[in-house]
Design a protein around this motif. Sequence first.
Motif, PDB file in Angstrom:
ATOM      1  N   LYS A 258     -15.034  11.638   0.911  1.00 23.48           N
ATOM      2  CA  LYS A 258     -16.051  10.781   1.457  1.00 23.48           C
ATOM      3  C   LYS A 258     -16.285   9.728   0.039  1.00 23.48           C
ATOM      4  N   LYS A 259     -17.186   8.650   0.350  1.00 26.36           N
ATOM      5  CA  LYS A 259     -17.573   7.911  -0.551  1.00 26.36           C
ATOM      6  C   LYS A 259     -18.526   8.460  -1.222  1.00 26.36           C
ATOM      7  N   ARG A 260     -18.548   8.294  -2.638  1.00 25.25           N
ATOM      8  CA  ARG A 260     -19.380   8.778  -3.489  1.00 25.25           C
ATOM      9  C   ARG A 260     -20.908   8.657  -2.958  1.00 25.25           C
ATOM     10  N   LYS A 261     -21.829   9.755  -3.058  1.00 24.58           N
ATOM     11  CA  LYS A 261     -23.142   9.743  -2.643  1.00 24.58           C
ATOM     12  C   LYS A 261     -24.007   8.891  -3.370  1.00 24.58           C
ATOM     13  N   LYS A 262     -25.120   8.328  -2.795  1.00 23.42           N
ATOM     14  CA  LYS A 262     -26.070   7.542  -3.435  1.00 23.42           C
ATOM     15  C   LYS A 262     -26.816   8.551  -4.527  1.00 23.42           C
ATOM     16  N   LYS A 263     -27.439   8.005  -5.576  1.00 24.27           N
ATOM     17  CA  LYS A 263     -28.135   8.880  -6.497  1.00 24.27           C
ATOM     18  C   LYS A 263     -28.881   9.876  -5.869  1.00 24.27           C
ATOM     19  N   ARG A 264     -29.872   9.413  -4.904  1.00 25.14           N
ATOM     20  CA  ARG A 264     -30.783  10.351  -4.402  1.00 25.14           C
ATOM     21  C   ARG A 264     -30.291  11.544  -3.680  1.00 25.14           C
ATOM     22  N   GLU A 265     -29.023  11.301  -3.236  1.00 27.33           N
ATOM     23  CA  GLU A 265     -28.487  12.415  -2.318  1.00 27.33           C
ATOM     24  C   GLU A 265     -27.410  13.302  -3.034  1.00 27.33           C
ATOM     25  N   MET A 266     -27.462  13.056  -4.194  1.00 25.66           N
ATOM     26  CA  MET A 266     -26.488  13.979  -4.992  1.00 25.66           C
ATOM     27  C   MET A 266     -27.231  15.575  -5.190  1.00 25.66           C
ATOM     28  N   THR A 267     -26.024  16.624  -5.300  1.00 22.38           N
ATOM     29  CA  THR A 267     -26.407  17.818  -5.333  1.00 22.38           C
ATOM     30  C   THR A 267     -26.058  18.364  -6.262  1.00 22.38           C
ATOM     31  N   GLY A 268     -26.702  19.527  -6.701  1.00 22.78           N
ATOM     32  CA  GLY A 268     -26.161  20.247  -7.919  1.00 22.78           C
ATOM     33  C   GLY A 268     -25.913  19.719  -9.014  1.00 22.78           C
ATOM     34  N   LEU A 269     -24.710  20.174  -9.669  1.00 19.84           N
ATOM     35  CA  LEU A 269     -24.134  19.561 -10.747  1.00 19.84           C
ATOM     36  C   LEU A 269     -23.936  18.188 -10.792  1.00 19.84           C
ATOM     37  N   GLY A 270     -23.650  17.319  -9.639  1.00 22.75           N
ATOM     38  CA  GLY A 270     -23.514  16.083  -9.572  1.00 22.75           C
ATOM     39  C   GLY A 270     -25.036  15.611 -10.194  1.00 22.75           C
ATOM     40  N   ARG A 271     -26.065  15.908  -9.969  1.00 23.88           N
ATOM     41  CA  ARG A 271     -27.320  15.342 -10.448  1.00 23.88           C
ATOM     42  C   ARG A 271     -27.248  15.468 -11.952  1.00 23.88           C
ATOM     43  N   ARG A 272     -26.763  16.792 -12.480  1.00 22.64           N
ATOM     44  CA  ARG A 272     -26.623  17.046 -13.837  1.00 22.64           C
ATOM     45  C   ARG A 272     -25.836  15.805 -14.465  1.00 22.64           C
ATOM     46  N   MET A 273     -24.664  15.776 -13.834  1.00 22.22           N
ATOM     47  CA  MET A 273     -23.816  14.970 -14.263  1.00 22.22           C
ATOM     48  C   MET A 273     -24.102  13.627 -14.315  1.00 22.22           C
ATOM     49  N   TYR A 274     -24.846  13.133 -13.346  1.00 26.83           N
ATOM     50  CA  TYR A 274     -25.283  11.781 -13.510  1.00 26.83           C
ATOM     51  C   TYR A 274     -26.269  11.444 -14.476  1.00 26.83           C
ATOM     52  N   ILE A 275     -27.509  12.491 -14.717  1.00 29.70           N
ATOM     53  CA  ILE A 275     -28.196  12.464 -15.883  1.00 29.70           C
ATOM     54  C   ILE A 275     -27.531  12.633 -17.236  1.00 29.70           C
ATOM     55  N   PHE A 276     -26.688  13.334 -17.213  1.00 31.12           N
ATOM     56  CA  PHE A 276     -25.954  13.699 -18.550  1.00 31.12           C
ATOM     57  C   PHE A 276     -25.298  12.293 -19.077  1.00 31.12           C
ATOM     58  N   ASP A 277     -24.324  11.765 -18.192  1.00 30.49           N
ATOM     59  CA  ASP A 277     -23.762  10.416 -18.655  1.00 30.49           C
ATOM     60  C   ASP A 277     -24.815   9.291 -18.680  1.00 30.49           C
ATOM     61  N   GLU A 278     -25.733   9.166 -18.026  1.00 32.28           N
ATOM     62  CA  GLU A 278     -26.476   7.947 -18.319  1.00 32.28           C
ATOM     63  C   GLU A 278     -27.264   8.254 -19.623  1.00 32.28           C
ATOM     64  N   LEU A 279     -27.801   9.376 -19.831  1.00 35.36           N
ATOM     65  CA  LEU A 279     -28.584   9.728 -21.151  1.00 35.36           C
ATOM     66  C   LEU A 279     -27.784   9.758 -22.208  1.00 35.36           C
ATOM     67  N   ARG A 280     -26.477  10.305 -22.341  1.00 35.06           N
ATOM     68  CA  ARG A 280     -25.722  10.027 -23.572  1.00 35.06           C
ATOM     69  C   ARG A 280     -25.421   8.661 -23.641  1.00 35.06           C
ATOM     70  N   TYR A 281     -25.324   7.734 -22.849  1.00 33.57           N
ATOM     71  CA  TYR A 281     -24.837   6.553 -23.233  1.00 33.57           C
ATOM     72  C   TYR A 281     -26.226   5.525 -23.776  1.00 33.57           C
ATOM     73  N   TRP A 282     -27.300   6.134 -22.996  1.00 34.31           N
ATOM     74  CA  TRP A 282     -28.552   5.290 -23.517  1.00 34.31           C
ATOM     75  C   TRP A 282     -28.800   5.953 -24.983  1.00 34.31           C
ATOM     76  N   ALA A 283     -28.479   7.205 -25.389  1.00 33.00           N
ATOM     77  CA  ALA A 283     -28.644   7.600 -26.655  1.00 33.00           C
ATOM     78  C   ALA A 283     -27.701   6.986 -27.836  1.00 33.00           C
ATOM     79  N   TYR A 284     -26.523   6.786 -27.413  1.00 29.63           N
ATOM     80  CA  TYR A 284     -25.534   6.298 -28.245  1.00 29.63           C
ATOM     81  C   TYR A 284     -25.871   4.735 -28.912  1.00 29.63           C
ATOM     82  N   SER A 285     -26.644   4.302 -27.912  1.00 25.31           N
ATOM     83  CA  SER A 285     -27.091   2.772 -28.629  1.00 25.31           C
ATOM     84  C   SER A 285     -28.303   2.762 -29.255  1.00 25.31           C
ATOM     85  N   ARG A 286     -28.840   3.944 -29.537  1.00 21.59           N
ATOM     86  CA  ARG A 286     -30.071   3.965 -30.159  1.00 21.59           C
ATOM     87  C   ARG A 286     -30.111   5.025 -31.170  1.00 21.59           C
TER      88      ARG A 286
END
Length: 365
Positions: free
Chosen positions: A188-216
């Motif tokens: 299936k197509k990738r779920k929207k952010k608010r519909e993610m489950t379990g590890l999907g939520r952790r992976m989303y936050i993890f990737d967004e957070l590390r890229y944000w941290a790299y630039s600062r």
Amino acid sequence: MSQKFNTTRQLQLDINDPAKKLFFDGLPFIPLCSDDAKRFGLVYRPRELAALRRQIQYNPNTIARCLVFDIDKENMPDVYAWSAKYWWDDCSAPAPNWILINPHNGNCHYIYMLAVPVPLTDAARRKPMRYLSVIEELLADKLRADTGFTGLISKNPLSDYWIVETPREQSYSLDELAEYIPDNKEKKKRKKKREMTGLGRRMYIFDELRYWAYSRVLDARENMTFEGWMNKVLSRCEKLNTFSTPLAHAHIKSTAKSVAKWTWQHYVGSGSNVRRGRDAAQNFQLELHDKQVLAAYKTNQQRTTDTERKLLACAENLKAQGKLISKKSLAKNSGCSINTVRKYWDRISELGGGSVRCTSDNYQT
């Protein structure tokens, strides 16, 4: 009302069953636990004391050693004679290692043990983490599992409160679990952010957070303490936790700590695990093309400095030995080409004084 822990009863814990021992040995040393999280909340206890609570934190914060799916009877209105014990077989899913059934309403948790735990830290490889996240998401769809499950605590198979079934003893590899999910063409197509489950939520936050941290983080090292940086990363992590069912604070805190610590200690603005463009952290506001142009300039500038330093050191060495400094001798002793030596000859001549002699125009490499 606070929950009471019978220490004498807990210390009598004796695990002889191999499956129960495997589950116990992989628990966090001080997991969250409860007899009823809604009524009493969660508390941290040593795992020897937590092992007989009805609910328990099944994965350490930085490692996934099992997958848990929350399956509720009310989500199966179209299924005749639904049974938690056999539902996995009805929907062609892999056999769980544990089925934990609520004796009052029939709702259950399915637990799949992993033969090789998957690290969930900033220093860990991304591919296994994403592979596991996709497997969890698609198995949840197949089992019609509750997407609101937080993925922090589960029914405890070591407790005698639940009805426990063990359809399979052997742990799963990721490839074994992947055999039960659709291939790439059918996913299936990738779920929207608010519909993610379990590890999907952790992976989303993890990737967004590390890229944000790299630039600062490079600027943060110069202007604040690590404690200040940790608080800043945690604050950002909490702002990213905007799912329909937010991640538990324990997961948020663990993710923020992992990213803050790794970037503070190791990130230098380049490498295989960062976005393209040298020094992108200092120039995160630039477009990709501008970053690449700047990166090429800085790389060439650094290479020029290193070559000049190498040739000057070689000239110093020849001068200290009382030898004449020529293009030929420099090329031979430094390992640089004669054209490279010619490029820096004026600078070397300033160093050598009367000991420099130009005798290399017909030098053959």
